[in-house]
Scaffold this motif. Structure first.
Motif, PDB file in Angstrom:
ATOM      1  N   THR A 154      18.277 -49.820 -51.491  1.00  0.00           N
ATOM      2  CA  THR A 154      18.037 -49.639 -52.917  1.00  0.00           C
ATOM      3  C   THR A 154      16.659 -50.176 -53.258  1.00  0.00           C
ATOM      4  N   GLN A 155      15.923 -49.374 -53.988  1.00  0.00           N
ATOM      5  CA  GLN A 155      14.603 -49.801 -54.425  1.00  0.00           C
ATOM      6  C   GLN A 155      14.572 -49.744 -55.941  1.00  0.00           C
ATOM      7  N   MET A 156      14.106 -50.819 -56.566  1.00  0.00           N
ATOM      8  CA  MET A 156      13.982 -50.859 -58.018  1.00  0.00           C
ATOM      9  C   MET A 156      12.619 -51.413 -58.378  1.00  0.00           C
ATOM     10  N   ASP A 157      12.084 -50.930 -59.485  1.00  0.00           N
ATOM     11  CA  ASP A 157      10.838 -51.465 -60.001  1.00  0.00           C
ATOM     12  C   ASP A 157      11.159 -52.754 -60.744  1.00  0.00           C
ATOM     13  N   ILE A 158      10.509 -53.833 -60.404  1.00  0.00           N
ATOM     14  CA  ILE A 158      10.805 -55.128 -61.010  1.00  0.00           C
ATOM     15  C   ILE A 158      10.604 -55.091 -62.533  1.00  0.00           C
ATOM     16  N   GLU A 159       9.755 -54.191 -62.994  1.00  0.00           N
ATOM     17  CA  GLU A 159       9.534 -54.083 -64.441  1.00  0.00           C
ATOM     18  C   GLU A 159      10.750 -53.502 -65.154  1.00  0.00           C
ATOM     19  N   ASP A 160      11.657 -52.843 -64.443  1.00  0.00           N
ATOM     20  CA  ASP A 160      12.853 -52.256 -65.049  1.00  0.00           C
ATOM     21  C   ASP A 160      14.015 -53.239 -65.139  1.00  0.00           C
ATOM     22  N   ILE A 161      13.851 -54.427 -64.604  1.00  0.00           N
ATOM     23  CA  ILE A 161      14.950 -55.394 -64.573  1.00  0.00           C
ATOM     24  C   ILE A 161      15.194 -56.027 -65.938  1.00  0.00           C
ATOM     25  N   GLN A 171      38.608 -57.871 -59.304  1.00  0.00           N
ATOM     26  CA  GLN A 171      39.788 -57.228 -58.718  1.00  0.00           C
ATOM     27  C   GLN A 171      39.811 -57.447 -57.203  1.00  0.00           C
ATOM     28  N   HIS A 172      38.645 -57.294 -56.571  1.00  0.00           N
ATOM     29  CA  HIS A 172      38.552 -57.523 -55.129  1.00  0.00           C
ATOM     30  C   HIS A 172      38.957 -58.960 -54.787  1.00  0.00           C
ATOM     31  N   ASN A 173      38.437 -59.920 -55.544  1.00  0.00           N
ATOM     32  CA  ASN A 173      38.744 -61.328 -55.259  1.00  0.00           C
ATOM     33  C   ASN A 173      40.238 -61.616 -55.387  1.00  0.00           C
ATOM     34  N   SER A 174      40.870 -61.019 -56.399  1.00  0.00           N
ATOM     35  CA  SER A 174      42.311 -61.228 -56.572  1.00  0.00           C
ATOM     36  C   SER A 174      43.093 -60.617 -55.418  1.00  0.00           C
ATOM     37  N   ALA A 175      42.725 -59.392 -55.031  1.00  0.00           N
ATOM     38  CA  ALA A 175      43.477 -58.683 -53.995  1.00  0.00           C
ATOM     39  C   ALA A 175      43.242 -59.288 -52.615  1.00  0.00           C
ATOM     40  N   ALA A 176      41.998 -59.701 -52.332  1.00  0.00           N
ATOM     41  CA  ALA A 176      41.641 -60.173 -50.993  1.00  0.00           C
ATOM     42  C   ALA A 176      41.589 -61.694 -50.902  1.00  0.00           C
ATOM     43  N   ARG A 177      41.882 -62.365 -52.002  1.00  0.00           N
ATOM     44  CA  ARG A 177      41.775 -63.828 -52.052  1.00  0.00           C
ATOM     45  C   ARG A 177      40.385 -64.246 -51.573  1.00  0.00           C
ATOM     46  N   ASP A 178      39.404 -63.568 -52.144  1.00  0.00           N
ATOM     47  CA  ASP A 178      38.010 -63.798 -51.766  1.00  0.00           C
ATOM     48  C   ASP A 178      37.294 -64.461 -52.941  1.00  0.00           C
ATOM     49  N   ASN A 179      36.021 -64.732 -52.790  1.00  0.00           N
ATOM     50  CA  ASN A 179      35.287 -65.417 -53.871  1.00  0.00           C
ATOM     51  C   ASN A 179      33.877 -64.867 -54.067  1.00  0.00           C
ATOM     52  N   VAL A 180      33.689 -63.574 -53.807  1.00  0.00           N
ATOM     53  CA  VAL A 180      32.349 -63.004 -53.942  1.00  0.00           C
ATOM     54  C   VAL A 180      31.993 -62.777 -55.408  1.00  0.00           C
ATOM     55  N   GLY A 181      30.708 -62.784 -55.674  1.00  0.00           N
ATOM     56  CA  GLY A 181      30.210 -62.549 -57.028  1.00  0.00           C
ATOM     57  C   GLY A 181      28.820 -61.954 -56.962  1.00  0.00           C
ATOM     58  N   PRO A 182      28.263 -61.610 -58.117  1.00  0.00           N
ATOM     59  CA  PRO A 182      26.984 -60.917 -58.146  1.00  0.00           C
ATOM     60  C   PRO A 182      25.790 -61.832 -57.900  1.00  0.00           C
ATOM     61  N   LEU A 183      24.671 -61.211 -57.613  1.00  0.00           N
ATOM     62  CA  LEU A 183      23.374 -61.877 -57.623  1.00  0.00           C
ATOM     63  C   LEU A 183      22.808 -61.656 -59.013  1.00  0.00           C
ATOM     64  N   LEU A 184      22.530 -62.736 -59.732  1.00  0.00           N
ATOM     65  CA  LEU A 184      21.963 -62.641 -61.075  1.00  0.00           C
ATOM     66  C   LEU A 184      20.465 -62.880 -60.998  1.00  0.00           C
ATOM     67  N   LEU A 185      19.715 -61.919 -61.532  1.00  0.00           N
ATOM     68  CA  LEU A 185      18.269 -62.109 -61.651  1.00  0.00           C
ATOM     69  C   LEU A 185      17.971 -62.374 -63.112  1.00  0.00           C
ATOM     70  N   LEU A 186      17.311 -63.471 -63.382  1.00  0.00           N
ATOM     71  CA  LEU A 186      16.983 -63.869 -64.750  1.00  0.00           C
ATOM     72  C   LEU A 186      15.478 -64.014 -64.866  1.00  0.00           C
ATOM     73  N   ARG A 187      14.943 -63.418 -65.915  1.00  0.00           N
ATOM     74  CA  ARG A 187      13.513 -63.573 -66.158  1.00  0.00           C
ATOM     75  C   ARG A 187      13.335 -64.822 -67.011  1.00  0.00           C
ATOM     76  N   ASN A 188      12.456 -65.697 -66.564  1.00  0.00           N
ATOM     77  CA  ASN A 188      12.195 -66.912 -67.324  1.00  0.00           C
ATOM     78  C   ASN A 188      11.456 -66.540 -68.602  1.00  0.00           C
ATOM     79  N   ALA A 189      12.051 -66.862 -69.754  1.00  0.00           N
ATOM     80  CA  ALA A 189      11.493 -66.457 -71.045  1.00  0.00           C
ATOM     81  C   ALA A 189      10.552 -67.506 -71.614  1.00  0.00           C
ATOM     82  N   ASP A 190       9.699 -68.078 -70.780  1.00  0.00           N
ATOM     83  CA  ASP A 190       8.747 -69.088 -71.276  1.00  0.00           C
ATOM     84  C   ASP A 190       7.667 -68.458 -72.119  1.00  0.00           C
TER      85      ASP A 190
END
Ligand code: FES
Length: 76
Positions: free
Chosen positions: A26-33, A57-76
């Motif tokens: 997957t390729q994304m332009d960082i300006e689109d984030i 739903q996956h975590n409940s069914a598989a007793r797993d603990n995965v989650g997303p990668l969050l990208l946050l732009r620093n709003a300084d």
């Protein structure tokens, strides 16, 4: 006679995304984030590569603990 064990393939991480391709890239332009974006790491999202909450739903069914990668732009 030695019995041969059938090898059972390990479960795949990627169950359904772009299976026709040899590799999912997957390729994304960082300006689109924008200020915040969540990327899927469970490979179950219907909006892949973005997270749609399917990891819950996956975590409940598989007793797993995965989650997303969050990208946050620093709003300084
Ligand atoms: Fe996959 Fe959220 S849907 S990490």
């Amino acid at each position: 006679i030695l019995s041969r064990r059938k090898t059972v393939p390990k479960p795949k991480v990627n169950q359904s995304i772009q299976k026709e391709d040899s590799k999912v890239v997957t390729q994304m332009d960082i300006e689109d984030i924008g200020d915040k974006m969540a990327f899927c790491r469970c490979w179950r999202s219907k909006k892949f590569p973005l997270c749609d909450g399917s990891h819950n739903q996956h975590n409940s069914a598989a007793r797993d603990n995965v989650g997303p990668l969050l990208l946050l732009r620093n709003a300084d």
